[in-house]
Design an enzyme around this catalytic site. Structure first.
Site, short mmCIF file in Angstrom:
data_model
loop_
_atom_site.label_atom_id
_atom_site.label_comp_id
_atom_site.label_asym_id
_atom_site.label_seq_id
_atom_site.Cartn_x
_atom_site.Cartn_y
_atom_site.Cartn_z
N ASP A 34 0.84 -1.20 0.00
CA ASP A 34 0.00 0.00 0.00
C ASP A 34 0.87 1.25 0.00
OD1 ASP A 34 -1.89 1.95 0.30
OD2 ASP A 34 -2.63 1.27 2.25
N THR A 60 -7.71 6.26 -11.34
CA THR A 60 -7.98 6.79 -12.68
C THR A 60 -9.47 6.82 -13.05
OG1 THR A 60 -7.64 4.58 -13.64
CG2 THR A 60 -5.73 6.06 -13.54
N TYR A 123 -10.32 14.50 -10.32
CA TYR A 123 -9.21 13.66 -10.78
C TYR A 123 -8.01 14.52 -11.17
CZ TYR A 123 -6.48 10.87 -14.09
OH TYR A 123 -5.45 10.25 -14.76
N TRP A 148 -5.09 9.97 -23.02
CA TRP A 148 -5.87 8.96 -23.74
C TRP A 148 -5.15 7.62 -23.82
CZ3 TRP A 148 -8.37 11.61 -28.66
CH2 TRP A 148 -8.99 12.81 -28.29
#
Length: 290
Positions: A34, A60, A123, A148
């Site tokens: 973690d 994400t 984000y 992208w």
């Protein structure tokens, strides 16, 4: 040794394959270590001789981040800070991947590394915060802003389009958001080259495949070449729509095109045309039944 975090994600898996192919000594970790826990990071590094940290761990889920901003911040900011502090303690170099979402998306020109940031989503704000933590805590860092991203492993736009084009007679795709795809395998090749060259030109870099296209342009090429490769077995009408016609929880940048001159000039990265990389990717899927 290279410590590759997020090794089971889309980019992490591509990097692991390239590191193995190139004979680079690395250890990969996923959720079992973690990175948001400073003690877990400390325990991991204390018995290992790590010279590079390559961070592919990230939150994400762009739309979910609007409701899960604390979770996104924990991974995208605090996790990066913990790794940056570890890299500094080890005198190691760190590679981190950021995003076009750190920009507002209203520029009339491709974004340079020195342009003012201004994220318009949770984000984007957490990813920018991660960049800032890394810059302040680590002296030997490479930050690659990418856009992208797609690849063989995990969900992405190309996979989604292939599925929908085999299911639907018609499909609307946004035409008023511009950017360029990033093929994970091509990026992984460049990252391995950077590590092997052991360059020390630290800083922020913009990277994507060569191009300036809309999501509609991307989808249209996926359809045309996907049919040639035998991946699409029906006729589908692809129509352009506006962002207003496709509402999402998070605001997307309308313009995400990068100026990629620096990464080529300083680091010697090879950047191919977006169609070339897309065709290679689709042929990989077709030939390997992936």
């Amino acid at each position: 040794m290279i410590w590759l975090t997020g090794c089971r994600g889309m980019l992490g898996r591509e990097l692991a394959l390239v590191f193995e192919r190139e004979g680079l000594d690395f250890t990969g970790t996923g959720s079992e270590t973690d990175i948001t826990d400073p003690e877990a990071v400390r325990q991991f590094i204390e018995s290992r001789r790590i010279s590079w940290i390559v961070n592919c761990s990230a939150y994400t889920a762009v739309d979910k981040a609007e409701q899960e901003s604390e979770k996104a911040e924990s991974i995208n900011r605090l996790g990066v800070r913990n790794l940056a502090l570890a890299a500094e303690k080890l005198n190691a170099k760190m590679i981190h991947f950021s995003t076009d979402y750190v920009f507002r998306g209203d520029s009339g020109n491709p974004y340079r590394e020195t342009d003012e940031t201004g994220p318009v989503s949770a984000y984007g704000r957490t990813k920018l915060a991660g960049e800032q933590e890394l810059v302040s805590a680590c002296s030997k860092y490479f930050i690659f802003r990418i856009s992208w991203l797609y690849g063989l492993y995990g969900g992405n736009f190309v996979r989604t389009m292939l599925r929908l084009m085999n299911e639907r007679d018609s499909l609307g795709v946004v035409c008023d958001q511009r950017g360029a795809p990033t093929y994970a395998a091509a990026l992984a090749d460049n990252i391995a080259m950077l590590i092997k060259s052991d360059k020390s030109d630290y800083g922020i870099y913009h990277y994507s495949d060569d191009g300036d296209i809309s999501w509609y342009d991307f989808a249209s090429e996926i359809y045309e070449y996907g049919k040639k490769a035998g991946l699409i077995r029906k006729n589908t009408v692809i129509s352009p729509i506006t962002s207003d016609q496709y509402q999402t929880a998070a605001v997307r940048p309308a313009m995400s095109v990068f100026n990629r001159d620096k990464v080529v000039r300083v680091l010697g990265f090879c950047i191919k045309d977006w169609k070339t990389n897309l065709h290679e990717y689709l042929e990989r899927i077709a030939n390997e039944n992936l």
